[in-house]
Write an enzyme that holds these catalytic residues in place. Sequence first.
Site, PDB file in Angstrom:
ATOM      1  N   GLN A   1      -3.106   2.629   3.892  1.00 22.40           N
ATOM      2  CA  GLN A   1      -4.208   3.431   4.983  1.00 22.40           C
ATOM      3  C   GLN A   1      -2.996   3.835   5.179  1.00 22.40           C
ATOM      4  OE1 GLN A   1      -7.049   5.065   4.878  1.00 22.40           O
ATOM      5  NE2 GLN A   1      -6.561   5.426   7.021  1.00 22.40           N
TER       6      GLN A   1
ATOM      7  N   LYS B   1     -14.475   2.513   3.032  1.00 24.56           N
ATOM      8  CA  LYS B   1     -14.009   2.986   1.599  1.00 24.56           C
ATOM      9  C   LYS B   1     -14.770   1.795   0.444  1.00 24.56           C
ATOM     10  CE  LYS B   1     -10.317   5.854   2.841  1.00 24.56           C
ATOM     11  NZ  LYS B   1      -8.693   5.870   3.429  1.00 24.56           N
TER      12      LYS B   1
ATOM     13  N   ASP C   1      -4.523   8.352  -3.389  1.00 27.32           N
ATOM     14  CA  ASP C   1      -4.348   9.826  -2.856  1.00 27.32           C
ATOM     15  C   ASP C   1      -3.642  10.630  -2.807  1.00 27.32           C
ATOM     16  OD1 ASP C   1      -5.394   8.665  -0.169  1.00 27.32           O
ATOM     17  OD2 ASP C   1      -4.217   6.977   0.148  1.00 27.32           O
TER      18      ASP C   1
HETATM   19  N1  GUN Z   1      -5.157   8.125   7.139  1.00 24.44           N
HETATM   20  C1  GUN Z   1      -6.017   9.629   7.334  1.00 24.44           C
HETATM   21  N2  GUN Z   1      -6.481   9.793   6.384  1.00 24.44           N
HETATM   22  C2  GUN Z   1      -6.066   9.452   5.050  1.00 24.44           C
HETATM   23  C3  GUN Z   1      -5.878   9.100   3.799  1.00 24.44           C
HETATM   24  O1  GUN Z   1      -6.953   9.843   2.810  1.00 24.44           O
HETATM   25  N3  GUN Z   1      -5.655   8.849   3.189  1.00 24.44           N
HETATM   26  C4  GUN Z   1      -4.893   7.465   3.926  1.00 24.44           C
HETATM   27  N4  GUN Z   1      -4.027   6.474   2.837  1.00 24.44           N
HETATM   28  N5  GUN Z   1      -4.792   7.208   4.585  1.00 24.44           N
HETATM   29  C5  GUN Z   1      -5.415   8.323   5.668  1.00 24.44           C
END
Ligand code: GUN
Length: 284
Positions: A97, A53, A120
Amino acid sequence: MKAQLIDGKMISAEIKAEAAAEAAALKEQGIEPCLAVVLVGDNSASKVYVSNKEKACAAVGIKSVSHVLSGETTEEELLALIDALNKDANVHGILVQMPLPKQIDERKVILAISPEKDVDCFHPMNVGNLHTGAKGFLPCTPAGIIELIKRSGHSIEGKNCVVIGRSNIVGKPVAMLLMQENGTVTICHSKTKDLVGICRGADIIVSATGKVDTVTADMVKEGAIIIDVGMNRNAEGKLCGDVDFENVKEVAGAITPVPGGVGPMTIAMLMKNCNTAARIQNGI
Ligand code: GUN
């Protein structure tokens, strides 16, 4: 191979190029889109996702600020950081995350993030907006799946869509988006009776179970579109999806590979949401 290979790397590169142009246009107006990324603990998969990211932000021209906290972080400490990020006018998006260590309640954390910064699209307010068709953030992986289908030349309208998996991150929201695209949607899960029969009637199958061989060739109608959200390891330890790719590709009309299908789309859509967040917070 009979099926068209849906190239997530190529399509995500297209979307990141669009996000880069949007970010550049915002900067011309004096707004630098900025994403705060929060990682708690040392889950190795999470570390890779977070690093990807950050790299995508750098490539697109979005500022990213990382907060790496120890696995012993308390819920109060994490909530205090989120409060500070909510109040920081230079931060437009906040991404915590998942999963979080067991002493932290994920639901409380999701509720604490300002809906305006929730890139998200996990906050119930944004989930509600999604379900009622209001404008706003779209959840990254589900929105990426819709883009994969459309940009590889397929329409969803009137199609029988089967979603396997009912998670809050993928199954439920992708079903909603497919319905908004005028698909006829069936959601299947671990208690579904006759998964094989239901899948055989599908024009589009989205599999998000995290189980190897969830979708096998006998379940696939000739010409169907197969979207594989899985990220699994098979018996030999090789990265693979939920779909028996080798056999399904001989029956399907189009299919996403793992890796290189849905995976890269999540981050590309996140970049779009960061720009959206910067616009929302600047009233444009
Ligand atoms: N863990 C697995 N996929 C995601 C996601 O799309 N966003 C976040 N914040 N955590 C994740």
